[in-house]
Design an enzyme around this catalytic site. Structure first.
Site, short mmCIF file in Angstrom:
data_model
loop_
_atom_site.label_atom_id
_atom_site.label_comp_id
_atom_site.label_asym_id
_atom_site.label_seq_id
_atom_site.Cartn_x
_atom_site.Cartn_y
_atom_site.Cartn_z
N GLU A 1 56.56 -42.48 -44.09
CA GLU A 1 55.28 -41.98 -44.59
C GLU A 1 55.50 -41.04 -45.78
O GLU A 1 56.27 -40.06 -45.71
CB GLU A 1 54.51 -41.25 -43.48
N ASP B 1 51.07 -44.76 -30.25
CA ASP B 1 51.61 -43.49 -30.71
C ASP B 1 51.79 -42.55 -29.52
O ASP B 1 50.92 -42.49 -28.64
CB ASP B 1 50.61 -42.83 -31.68
N SER C 1 46.16 -40.73 -35.06
CA SER C 1 45.15 -40.46 -36.09
C SER C 1 43.74 -40.64 -35.51
O SER C 1 42.76 -40.22 -36.12
CB SER C 1 45.34 -41.38 -37.30
O1 KIV Z 1 48.61 -41.99 -36.38
C1 KIV Z 1 48.67 -42.77 -37.33
O2 KIV Z 1 47.70 -43.42 -37.72
C2 KIV Z 1 49.96 -42.93 -38.00
C3 KIV Z 1 49.98 -43.73 -39.25
C4 KIV Z 1 49.35 -42.99 -40.35
C5 KIV Z 1 51.34 -44.21 -39.59
O3 KIV Z 1 50.94 -42.40 -37.55
#
Ligand code: KIV
Length: 281
Positions: A182, A83, A45
């Site tokens: 989510e 991530d 994100s």
């Molecule tokens: O990238 C992110 O911030 C996410 C969250 C919204 C779970 O994957």
């Protein structure tokens, strides 16, 4: 105290809720760690919150690593999850393992997160087998927004609900220790949480998960007018920051900043010397 998979699992067993926020830099990571948040997600994100893109797809491995390193340096106690960006794990299992390895080796984070259920089962298994803990992410998966036709609630309708539940079992079987749910309907999210042994972290999925995650910029009201329905703004930090910048701007322009006390070196050269210096130029 450093949060680890064991301490997080113990919290789950005691029925204590687990807190998670996204974070992307050193200064915010220090604040998050001081607040004793259990886990930090260096989410892709950041493509939207830090880089201004309209989705997460352009984020690269190199960018994730730069942000991730800064977070790890600022958060000695939180369990830090990186991530995996779009197309860093979809192409092949080998590439997924290599990129997960880079994220851990080059940032010092504790785990990786990737989106998807059955479609990434093999990737999850191989990454876990290589010794890297995996947080899965099912339900609404932003990297697939194009395929879903936008950011949409997942698990609505009986067939979709069954698919999300089966995805949860699949990622658990593949070895995930944690799973983000989510935008899954709240009762379904609670059902999944009661059926699986891994930690469930909800976002827009009700209170029945083992923990919750929010994007820091959303909970601090730093995202402008953007406010998803499931977000609670815990402080108006964005407005406070703009106010502070406005006050600074005014003080610079009216000359009230800096005062002598706010100058770095107070003991100045003598007036006599400065007069002589001035005369020479
Ligand atoms: O990238 C992110 O911030 C996410 C969250 C919204 C779970 O994957």
């Amino acid at each position: 105290m450093k949060n680890t998979i064991s301490t997080l699992m113990a919290m789950r067993e005691r029925g204590e809720k687990i807190s998670q926020v996204t974070c992307y830099d050193f200064s915010m990571a220090r604040l998050v760690d001081a607040a004793e948040i259990n886990t930090i997600l260096v989410g892709d994100s950041l493509g939207m919150t830090m880089q201004g893109y309209s989705d997460t797809l352009p984020v690269t491995m190199e960018e994730m690593i730069v942000y991730g390193r800064s977070v790890v340096r600022g958060a000695p106690n939180a369990f830090v999850i990186m991530d995996m960006p779009f197309m860093s794990y979809q192409v092949s299992v080998e590439q997924a393992v290599a990129n997960a390895g880079r994220l851990i080796k080059e940032t010092g984070a504790n785990a990786v997160k990737l989106e998807g259920g059955a479609a990434v089962e093999e990737q999850i298994r191989a990454i876990v087998d290589s010794g890297i803990p995996v947080c899965a992410h099912i339900g609404m998966t932003p990297q697939s927004a194009n395929a879903f036709g936008g950011f949409k609630v997942q698990g609505k309708g009986e067939e979709n609900a069954r698919r999300v539940l089966e995805d949860a079992f699949t990622v658990q079987r593949a070895g995930a220790f944690m799973c983000v749910l989510e935008c899954v309907p709240p009762k379904l999210a609670a059902l999944i949480s009661s059926k699986v042994d891994m930690i469930t972290i909800g976002i827009g999925a009700g209170a029945g998960c083992d923990g919750q995650v929010l994007v820091s910029q959303d909970l601090l009201a730093m995202s402008g007018d953007f406010k998803p329905k499931f977000v609670r703004q815990f402080a108006q930090v964005g407005a406070m920051m703009t106010e502070a910048y406005r006050a600074y701007d005014a003080a610079v322009k009216d000359g009230s900043f800096p005062t002598l006390e706010e100058s770095y070196v107070k003991s100045d050269c003598s007036d006599e010397f400065l007069r002589a210096l001035s005369a020479q130029y």
